[in-house]
Design a protein around this motif. Structure first.
Motif, PDB file in Angstrom:
ATOM      1  N   UNK A   1       1.880  12.551  -9.917  1.00  0.00           N
ATOM      2  CA  UNK A   1       0.813  13.507  -9.139  1.00  0.00           C
ATOM      3  C   UNK A   1       1.808  14.854  -9.511  1.00  0.00           C
ATOM      4  N   UNK A   2       3.674  13.951  -8.316  1.00  0.00           N
ATOM      5  CA  UNK A   2       3.646  15.306  -8.454  1.00  0.00           C
ATOM      6  C   UNK A   2       4.775  16.130  -9.444  1.00  0.00           C
ATOM      7  N   UNK A   3       5.059  15.039 -10.748  1.00  0.00           N
ATOM      8  CA  UNK A   3       5.600  15.540 -11.690  1.00  0.00           C
ATOM      9  C   UNK A   3       5.089  15.562 -12.551  1.00  0.00           C
ATOM     10  N   UNK A   4       3.783  16.025 -12.970  1.00  0.00           N
ATOM     11  CA  UNK A   4       2.571  16.807 -13.170  1.00  0.00           C
ATOM     12  C   UNK A   4       2.924  18.797 -13.536  1.00  0.00           C
TER      13      UNK A   4
ATOM     14  N   UNK B   1       0.809  -1.562  -0.097  1.00  0.00           N
ATOM     15  CA  UNK B   1       0.016   0.290  -0.159  1.00  0.00           C
ATOM     16  C   UNK B   1       1.210   1.208   0.401  1.00  0.00           C
ATOM     17  N   UNK B   2       1.696   1.446   0.545  1.00  0.00           N
ATOM     18  CA  UNK B   2       2.995   2.496   1.090  1.00  0.00           C
ATOM     19  C   UNK B   2       3.737   2.693  -0.595  1.00  0.00           C
ATOM     20  N   UNK B   3       4.034   1.495  -1.391  1.00  0.00           N
ATOM     21  CA  UNK B   3       4.452   1.189  -2.462  1.00  0.00           C
ATOM     22  C   UNK B   3       3.375   1.754  -3.597  1.00  0.00           C
ATOM     23  N   UNK B   4       2.459   1.592  -3.544  1.00  0.00           N
ATOM     24  CA  UNK B   4       1.224   2.303  -4.866  1.00  0.00           C
ATOM     25  C   UNK B   4       0.906   4.176  -4.240  1.00  0.00           C
ATOM     26  N   UNK B   5       0.993   3.924  -2.946  1.00  0.00           N
ATOM     27  CA  UNK B   5       0.506   5.527  -2.969  1.00  0.00           C
ATOM     28  C   UNK B   5       1.563   6.550  -3.189  1.00  0.00           C
ATOM     29  N   UNK B   6       2.711   5.605  -2.347  1.00  0.00           N
ATOM     30  CA  UNK B   6       3.337   6.575  -3.214  1.00  0.00           C
ATOM     31  C   UNK B   6       3.723   6.763  -4.960  1.00  0.00           C
ATOM     32  N   UNK B   7       3.785   5.473  -5.121  1.00  0.00           N
ATOM     33  CA  UNK B   7       3.569   5.956  -6.885  1.00  0.00           C
ATOM     34  C   UNK B   7       2.462   6.767  -7.437  1.00  0.00           C
ATOM     35  N   UNK B   8       1.580   6.442  -6.809  1.00  0.00           N
ATOM     36  CA  UNK B   8       0.501   7.996  -7.273  1.00  0.00           C
ATOM     37  C   UNK B   8       0.468   9.249  -7.222  1.00  0.00           C
ATOM     38  N   UNK B   9       1.021   9.374  -5.779  1.00  0.00           N
ATOM     39  CA  UNK B   9       1.792  11.012  -5.183  1.00  0.00           C
ATOM     40  C   UNK B   9       3.102  11.248  -6.311  1.00  0.00           C
ATOM     41  N   UNK B  10       3.973  10.148  -6.611  1.00  0.00           N
ATOM     42  CA  UNK B  10       4.895  10.518  -7.463  1.00  0.00           C
ATOM     43  C   UNK B  10       4.668  11.144  -8.586  1.00  0.00           C
TER      44      UNK B  10
END
Ligand SMILES: Nc1nc2c(ncn2[C@@H]2O[C@H](COP(=O)(O)OP(=O)(O)OP(=O)(O)O)[C@@H](O)[C@H]2O)c(=O)[nH]1
Ligand SMILES: [Mg+2]
Length: 319
Positions: free
Chosen positions: A316-319, A305-314
């Motif tokens: 969006x933070x690059x957009x 879950x940490x991995x998936x959340x982090x992936x999603x956040x990453x």
């Protein structure tokens, strides 16, 4: 060196233009990069030369700067002495690796009233050459925060190769530890174990805030909760205490997404309280995960879950 030569213009005078400056070679951090691999394949870089000056007072074009993208966390060292020259941690940080040479001066620029036909020019300077060694230091993607003794180091040691000291007293961990955590297939994130926080930490009590800047760059915080020391205590207040410290240190830390994780559910006194604590947190709009860092129960699920959340956040933070 050049002189103006045209029909009907006797003694046209000097007209040799200046040469262009050589380009600089610059390292610039780029968020999309995560390794120094490109620099392993290409180890020598040259910025463009400046162009020669020409007759008719034509300036030579300056050479283009050469920008070499490097990942955040790149440490630049002198290859010979090992001295650290720069620590490139923020996006867009730059390091002038080698300065381009100054352009030459054409003879036209040496003309004066008493020396109207200089028969000399100044050659351009050689550009700088440097041998550098680049190293990539780990930067944390995810931070573990919580009170002292809640099991932060135990959790990091369980899910990564990091081996922070674990002991049954507060403030065991004195400096942050970083570990690479695998999840899914071949995917990893870097997790930091931050020394325990206590009430008043932002005023300098305890140790944690000295290290909070290590989590300023993280995208997600794992907030570890432990009720084993005092099962009667309101876990939500306990949880808020840490958040207040984070906010007092830097309000942006509070804006970071958190995952609340209750630890030590292998202890019967904790396990029997799980539904109740979960309800309390849900009442405040927070999902609570429950694990035992010692037995490993629930840990895989939380790591995924940490991995998936982090992936999603990453993403969006690059957009
Ligand atoms: N029963 C049980 N004990 C645990 C669990 N996780 C950690 N502990 C114990 O709790 C104590 C503290 O663990 P640490 O990992 O050192 O805690 P910490 O949060 O890193 O502590 P500080 O570095 O002092 O802030 C140790 O005695 C651990 O063995 C768990 O899941 N179950
Ligand atoms: Mg610790």
């Amino acid at each position: 060196m050049s002189f103006r030569r045209e029909r009907f213009v006797p003694r046209g005078g000097p007209d040799g233009g200046n040469g262009g400056k050589g380009g600089d070679t610059i390292l610039v951090t780029t968020e999309g990069l995560s390794t120094l691999l490109d620099l392993r394949y290409q180890q020598h870089y040259w910025a463009e030369n400046g162009a020669l000056g020409r007759g008719k007072n034509q300036q030579g074009k300056s050479g283009e700067d050469l920008i070499i993208p490097v990942p955040l966390g790149t440490v630049v060292k002198d290859r010979e002495t090992g001295e650290v020259l720069e620590d490139l941690t923020a996006a867009g940080d730059r390091f002038l690796a080698a300065k381009g040479g100054r352009g030459g001066r054409g003879n036209a620029s040496f003309a004066t009233s008493t020396r109207q036909a200089p028969r000399f020019a100044q050659p351009g300077e050689k550009g700088e050459q440097r041998r550098l060694q680049l190293e990539l230091k780990l930067l944390a993607d995810v931070g573990i925060v919580g009170h002292p003794n809640v099991g932060k180091s135990t959790l990091l040691g369980r899910v990564s190769a990091a081996r922070p000291k674990v002991a049954d007293y507060p403030f065991t961990t004195l400096v942050p530890y970083l570990g690479v955590v695998s999840y899914g297939e071949l995917k990893t994130f870097v997790m930091a174990d931050i020394p325990g926080l206590v009430a008043g930490a932002h005023r300098g009590t305890g140790l944690g805030t000295r290290f909070l800047r290590h989590i300023e760059r993280t995208l997600l915080l794992v907030h570890l909760v432990d009720i084993s020391a005092d099962p009667q205590r309101d876990p939500w207040l306990h949880y808020q205490e840490i958040n207040e410290e984070l906010g007092a240190f830097h309000p942006t830390l509070l804006e970071k997404p958190q995952m609340a994780v209750l630890n030590k559910i292998d202890l019967p006194a904790v396990r029997e309280k799980v539904p109740q604590v979960r309800d309390t947190f849900r009442h405040h709009g927070v999902d609570l995960y429950a694990i035992s860092a010692v037995t490993g129960e629930g840990v895989d699920e939380v790591v995924r879950e940490i991995g998936h959340r982090w992936e999603r956040l990453r993403g969006t933070s690059h957009e």
